[in-house]
Scaffold this active site. Structure first.
Site, PDB file in Angstrom:
ATOM      1  N   MET A 317       0.770  -1.020   0.157  1.00 53.69           N
ATOM      2  CA  MET A 317      -0.077  -0.052   0.073  1.00 53.69           C
ATOM      3  C   MET A 317       0.968   1.305  -0.110  1.00 53.69           C
ATOM      4  SD  MET A 317      -3.045  -1.165  -0.245  1.00 53.69           S
ATOM      5  CE  MET A 317      -4.210   0.315  -0.090  1.00 53.69           C
ATOM      6  N   ASP A 336      11.176   3.288   4.601  1.00 54.31           N
ATOM      7  CA  ASP A 336      10.942   1.956   5.063  1.00 54.31           C
ATOM      8  C   ASP A 336      12.160   1.534   6.018  1.00 54.31           C
ATOM      9  OD1 ASP A 336      10.218  -1.073   5.171  1.00 54.31           O
ATOM     10  OD2 ASP A 336       8.770  -0.463   3.763  1.00 54.31           O
ATOM     11  N   LYS A 396       2.895   0.582  15.462  1.00 56.16           N
ATOM     12  CA  LYS A 396       2.329   1.838  14.948  1.00 56.16           C
ATOM     13  C   LYS A 396       2.713   3.005  15.966  1.00 56.16           C
ATOM     14  CE  LYS A 396      -1.147   0.311  11.665  1.00 56.16           C
ATOM     15  NZ  LYS A 396      -0.914   0.462  10.129  1.00 56.16           N
ATOM     16  N   SER A 418      -6.521  -0.642   8.251  1.00 61.09           N
ATOM     17  CA  SER A 418      -7.805  -1.244   7.733  1.00 61.09           C
ATOM     18  C   SER A 418      -8.558  -1.569   8.893  1.00 61.09           C
ATOM     19  CB  SER A 418      -7.463  -2.102   6.565  1.00 61.09           C
ATOM     20  OG  SER A 418      -6.521  -3.095   7.161  1.00 61.09           O
ATOM     21  N   HIS A 439      -7.824   5.734   4.455  1.00 59.90           N
ATOM     22  CA  HIS A 439      -7.837   4.013   4.137  1.00 59.90           C
ATOM     23  C   HIS A 439      -7.964   4.122   2.579  1.00 59.90           C
ATOM     24  CE1 HIS A 439      -9.960   0.180   4.343  1.00 59.90           C
ATOM     25  NE2 HIS A 439      -8.733  -0.152   4.411  1.00 59.90           N
ATOM     26  N   ASN A 442      -6.814  -1.135  -2.266  1.00 57.18           N
ATOM     27  CA  ASN A 442      -5.868  -1.870  -3.130  1.00 57.18           C
ATOM     28  C   ASN A 442      -6.431  -2.448  -4.755  1.00 57.18           C
ATOM     29  OD1 ASN A 442      -3.581  -3.050  -4.182  1.00 57.18           O
ATOM     30  ND2 ASN A 442      -3.507  -5.015  -2.951  1.00 57.18           N
ATOM     31  N   GLU A 451     -11.602   6.103   2.203  1.00 56.55           N
ATOM     32  CA  GLU A 451     -12.235   6.274   3.476  1.00 56.55           C
ATOM     33  C   GLU A 451     -11.407   7.360   4.398  1.00 56.55           C
ATOM     34  OE1 GLU A 451     -15.130   2.359   4.311  1.00 56.55           O
ATOM     35  OE2 GLU A 451     -12.959   2.352   4.511  1.00 56.55           O
ATOM     36  N   ASN A 489     -15.184  -2.188   3.928  1.00 58.27           N
ATOM     37  CA  ASN A 489     -15.103  -3.579   4.237  1.00 58.27           C
ATOM     38  C   ASN A 489     -16.103  -4.302   5.125  1.00 58.27           C
ATOM     39  OD1 ASN A 489     -12.656  -3.651   2.938  1.00 58.27           O
ATOM     40  ND2 ASN A 489     -11.138  -3.120   4.406  1.00 58.27           N
TER      41      ASN A 489
HETATM   42  P1  NAI Z   1       3.029  -4.628   3.825  1.00 58.31           P
HETATM   43  O1  NAI Z   1       3.404  -5.798   4.499  1.00 58.31           O
HETATM   44  O2  NAI Z   1       2.984  -4.857   2.304  1.00 58.31           O
HETATM   45  O3  NAI Z   1       3.883  -3.402   3.790  1.00 58.31           O
HETATM   46  C1  NAI Z   1       4.403  -2.805   5.144  1.00 58.31           C
HETATM   47  C2  NAI Z   1       5.807  -2.227   5.062  1.00 58.31           C
HETATM   48  O4  NAI Z   1       5.777  -1.469   6.183  1.00 58.31           O
HETATM   49  C3  NAI Z   1       6.877  -3.164   4.928  1.00 58.31           C
HETATM   50  O5  NAI Z   1       7.715  -2.859   3.921  1.00 58.31           O
HETATM   51  C4  NAI Z   1       7.631  -2.883   6.240  1.00 58.31           C
HETATM   52  O6  NAI Z   1       9.071  -3.170   5.927  1.00 58.31           O
HETATM   53  C5  NAI Z   1       7.399  -1.416   6.436  1.00 58.31           C
HETATM   54  N1  NAI Z   1       7.471  -1.138   7.935  1.00 58.31           N
HETATM   55  C6  NAI Z   1       7.033  -2.066   8.861  1.00 58.31           C
HETATM   56  N2  NAI Z   1       7.325  -1.318  10.303  1.00 58.31           N
HETATM   57  C7  NAI Z   1       8.054  -0.355   9.789  1.00 58.31           C
HETATM   58  C8  NAI Z   1       8.697   0.862  10.485  1.00 58.31           C
HETATM   59  N3  NAI Z   1       8.559   0.991  11.819  1.00 58.31           N
HETATM   60  N4  NAI Z   1       9.374   1.716  10.027  1.00 58.31           N
HETATM   61  C9  NAI Z   1       9.281   1.850   8.482  1.00 58.31           C
HETATM   62  N5  NAI Z   1       8.799   0.851   7.898  1.00 58.31           N
HETATM   63  C10 NAI Z   1       8.390  -0.225   8.422  1.00 58.31           C
HETATM   64  O7  NAI Z   1       1.782  -3.919   4.240  1.00 58.31           O
HETATM   65  P2  NAI Z   1       0.464  -3.571   3.351  1.00 58.31           P
HETATM   66  O8  NAI Z   1      -0.373  -4.334   2.872  1.00 58.31           O
HETATM   67  O9  NAI Z   1       0.972  -2.528   2.455  1.00 58.31           O
HETATM   68  O10 NAI Z   1      -0.317  -2.661   4.506  1.00 58.31           O
HETATM   69  C11 NAI Z   1       0.094  -1.544   5.252  1.00 58.31           C
HETATM   70  C12 NAI Z   1      -1.081  -0.799   6.073  1.00 58.31           C
HETATM   71  O11 NAI Z   1      -2.117  -0.584   4.862  1.00 58.31           O
HETATM   72  C13 NAI Z   1      -1.444  -1.897   6.935  1.00 58.31           C
HETATM   73  O12 NAI Z   1      -1.865  -0.982   8.111  1.00 58.31           O
HETATM   74  C14 NAI Z   1      -2.869  -2.569   6.481  1.00 58.31           C
HETATM   75  O13 NAI Z   1      -3.728  -2.688   7.280  1.00 58.31           O
HETATM   76  C15 NAI Z   1      -3.279  -1.321   5.571  1.00 58.31           C
HETATM   77  N6  NAI Z   1      -4.078  -1.680   4.341  1.00 58.31           N
HETATM   78  C16 NAI Z   1      -3.723  -2.881   3.735  1.00 58.31           C
HETATM   79  C17 NAI Z   1      -4.432  -3.138   2.401  1.00 58.31           C
HETATM   80  C18 NAI Z   1      -4.052  -4.378   1.530  1.00 58.31           C
HETATM   81  O14 NAI Z   1      -4.688  -4.658   0.562  1.00 58.31           O
HETATM   82  N7  NAI Z   1      -2.884  -4.990   1.757  1.00 58.31           N
HETATM   83  C19 NAI Z   1      -5.546  -2.342   1.961  1.00 58.31           C
HETATM   84  C20 NAI Z   1      -5.923  -1.173   2.752  1.00 58.31           C
HETATM   85  C21 NAI Z   1      -5.040  -0.976   3.846  1.00 58.31           C
END
Ligand code: NAI
Length: 685
Positions: A317, A336, A396, A418, A439, A442, A451, A489
């Site tokens: 995301m 990251d 977080k 989410s 929010h 994807n 949202e 959702n």
């Molecule tokens: P992901 O696992 O693909 O990416 C998360 C990234 O955050 C990773 O690259 C990780 O290295 C990085 N990260 C973790 N802790 C960190 C820190 N302290 N400092 C810097 N970087 C850090 O996860 P994704 O799927 O992108 O989800 C991210 C957020 O978006 C979550 O809160 C999720 O609930 C939300 N979300 C996800 C959706 C989806 O379809 N995957 C849709 C809508 C929201």
């Protein structure tokens, strides 16, 4: 120079005896056509005809374009087919008068020239357009469930031939001046400065108007038309069904029957369109248009002018959100845990920019706006920090504790969570009012809705700024409360879970999907679950189950524990080859399709009623808008609540009660139905 001034038009006659008719709609920023505009245009055309000038040039004084089309608010006021027909014939008469003028007539076009605008230009002998990508011509009426009715097809078909004109009309797509020139729709494409000279030259030279090539004419031949009509219908059938979207099919019929007679085609256009305008599909699509306007207006805070965006988390995301913001012109830094984790996001960004921007210079500019920043230096200059790290409240919170002291005092902190209530996160902040949810869905580049999640401590101004930012990146903001699953959702999940239950009962997945697409969903729930990822579905379902005491089908848990996560793992409910599902046949079972549809849709409607009762969104319209723009819920039905009202709350309530007896407690009607059925003056028990 002689001047005559009217409210919407201004006519000037220059020293060469050319009349320049300026359209500048008095009460709006955009030129649109309505009855009053037609009356005034007609009056001008009569005066100009009597004046017998050397030529007439019609142009717009609005900076944003020529004419955007009909005034869509007028559609909602049409109450009968007869009234619609009168309105259409009035427009046709005016354009016929323009078409019949004995001297050269030119439409001088810049910016939007759509629908009625293109129809007006087609009634002119020549069309000159400004040479820029922002100048767009087209007949997008099918997108509103209608088709051209002021001679758009009657005049385009002989000018371009059947194939090219039907392609434009049936797709509703718009084209720039250069493409228009290639097709024969436009006579000259010139830069801004010599535009008027080009129009003057056409008046002086009066060349023969464009004639289609023999092969373009051939497509209108009476022997070819039935064959082509079948091809068009087949192509349209791949996108929309005739029951749900009758307008492109009506257009094909009109063309097949009348392509070579302008008079017959004009009559047929008006007759057919009058029926469509007053029909349910067009009225609902017009409703969707206004819902979209409503969401846009929520982000209208012009005083908010953010420049720098800092995104933390370069995963699925965050990476895509950062790329999208850079694409929309923001300076973005992307953080990251290490440079290696940012690299894949940069690659995806490049692919996005290449696809969207095409020209290398533009692609490079966009890449320059997106800075990898694993140390998080960008936090200090950001106007808005978007957090998209792992879905873990403690992780977080500890990030927030670390970054807040470095953020600008007035910067917003937006989380893409989410599922985590904002209250659980804002406790880590010394200024909890600056935390808001953004929010995204994807894939970010495709999904229009965002949202905007308001926690108990989110300040009104931060919420307004978050909505304004959403508009600045060309997304539609939907304000929701910070409750589990927010709106989209939460409503989608029971519908997806019912699909899983059906599949576990042995109903073939293809039939479940067919039930939903026949209802009007863009994609069936089984394929949607596979596309989103079954692990993500399970995760959201678990969070919702915690709060709403729902059951999660064992079948879903099993697929996930076996590593069958959907499209991304090559297998979920379906098997995937090159990212495409390999769908097995439906078998020979005798399934009750009506019950399958009801089970899916009623669970979605029941949850919608529940969300409304809990005020997750402010009203029914916002709920409908959220589901249409967040999930593609059958637009021609106008949204879940609009559909509920159309079918009748009492009928649906009773269906839920019957399903509860037959299929179990998950169909228990939400308490919110009481208010809906009461408002109809009906008993609920
Ligand atoms: P992901 O696992 O693909 O990416 C998360 C990234 O955050 C990773 O690259 C990780 O290295 C990085 N990260 C973790 N802790 C960190 C820190 N302290 N400092 C810097 N970087 C850090 O996860 P994704 O799927 O992108 O989800 C991210 C957020 O978006 C979550 O809160 C999720 O609930 C939300 N979300 C996800 C959706 C989806 O379809 N995957 C849709 C809508 C929201």
């Amino acid at each position: 120079m002689e001047n005559t001034t009217h409210i919407h038009f201004r006519a000037e006659t220059d020293s060469d005896n050319i009349v320049w008719l300026h359209f500048d709609k008095a009460d709006g920023a955009t030129n649109v056509l309505n009855a009053e505009v037609f009356e005034q245009l007609d009056q001008h055309l009569q005066n100009i005809a009597a004046q017998c000038p050397r030529g007439l040039v019609i142009l717009s004084d609005k900076s944003n374009g020529f004419i955007a089309g009909a005034d869509i608010t007028a559609f909602t006021k049409v109450s009968s087919k007869k009234q619609a027909l009168e309105f259409l014939r009035m427009g046709q008469d005016v354009f016929n008068r323009l078409d019949a003028l004995a001297f050269p007539t030119v439409a001088l076009i810049h910016g939007f020239c759509l629908g009625g605008g293109t129809e007006l230009s087609l009634a002119c002998r020549y069309r000159v357009t400004r040479d820029d990508p922002g100048t767009r011509l087209g007949l997008p009426e099918v997108k509103l469930g209608i088709h051209p009715g002021w001679g758009g097809s009657a005049r385009m078909v002989p000018l371009l031939g059947g194939l090219k004109s039907m392609d434009l009309i049936l797709s509703g797509r718009s084209i720039d001046g250069r493409t228009g020139k290639r097709m024969g729709l436009v006579d000259m494409v010139v830069p801004e400065r010599p535009l008027r000279d080009a129009a003057r030259k056409l008046v002086f030279d009066a060349p023969p108007p464009h004639q289609p090539a023999w092969y373009d004419r051939l497509s209108n031949h009476f022997l070819v038309r039935p064959l082509l009509a079948r091809v068009f219908a087949k192509q349209v059938g791949k996108r929309v069904s005739k029951n749900h979207y009758p307008s492109p099919y009506a257009m094909i019929d009109i063309w097949r029957k009348h392509a070579t007679s302008k008079t017959a085609m004009l009559t047929a256009e008006a007759e057919s369109l009058a029926g469509l305008i007053t029909g349910v599909t067009a009225q609902n699509l017009v409703r969707v248009f206004f819902l979209q306007e409503q969401l846009k207006s929520l982000g209208k805070d012009k005083s908010y002018q953010p420049k720098y965006v800092h995104v933390i988390g370069a995963g699925t995301m965050g990476g895509d959100i950062a790329a999208w913001c850079a694409f929309r012109g923001f300076q973005v830094s992307l953080q990251d845990q290490s440079p290696e984790r940012i690299a894949p996001a940069m690659k995806r960004a490049y692919v996005l920019f290449k696809r969207k921007l095409k020209r290398p210079i533009k692609i490079n500019e966009a890449m320059d706006r997106l800075m990898p920043d694993h140390k998080g230096i960008g936090v200090a200059r950001a106007d808005i920090v978007i957090e998209a790290i792992f879905e873990d409240a403690e992780v977080k919170r500890s990030l927030y504790r670390e970054i807040e002291p470095r953020m600008k005092p007035d910067a917003i902190l937006a989380t893409n969570t989410s599922s985590i209530p904002l209250e659980e996160l804002s406790s880590a902040l010394s200024s909890p009012e600056r935390l808001v949810g953004l929010h995204f869905f994807n894939p970010v580049a495709m999904m229009q809705l965002v949202e905007v999640v308001n926690g108990q401590s989110t300040s009104a101004s931060v919420s307004a700024q978050a909505m304004a930012f959403t508009r600045k990146i060309d997304r539609l903001p939907l304000p929701v409360t910070s409750t589990p699953g927010f709106l989209v959702n939460r409503i989608l999940m029971p519908y997806l879970m019912e699909a899983v239950v059906l599949e576990a009962e042995g109903v073939p997945a293809v039939l479940i999907d067919k039930a939903a697409t026949s209802f009007g969903m863009p994609m069936g729930p089984v394929q949607l679950a596979d596309t989103v990822g079954l692990d993500i579905c399970l995760h959201v379902a678990e969070i919702l189950a915690e709060h709403f005491n729902a059951e999660i089908p064992e079948r879903l848990k099993k697929l996930v524990s076996d590593g069958n996560l959907g499209r991304k793992s090559g297998r979920g409910f379906y098997e995937y080859k090159k990212g495409k599902p390999v769908k097995p046949g439906a078998g020979s079972g005798n399934w009750n399709m009506e019950e399958i549809t009801n089970r899916l849709v009623l669970r979605l409607l029941n949850e919608s009623v529940s969300c409304l009762r809990e005020h997750v969104v402010a009203d029914k319209d916002l709920l409908d808008a959220g589901m249409i723009f967040g999930t593609g819920f059958a637009p021609f039905r106008g949204g879940p609540m609009h559909h509920l009202d159309a079918v009748g709350a009492k009928v649906l309530y009773q269906q839920l009660e019957s399903l509860k007896l037959l299929r179990g407690d998950r169909f228990t009607p939400d308490q919110g139905w009481a208010a809906l059925t009461d408002s109809l003056g009906e008993e609920t028990t």
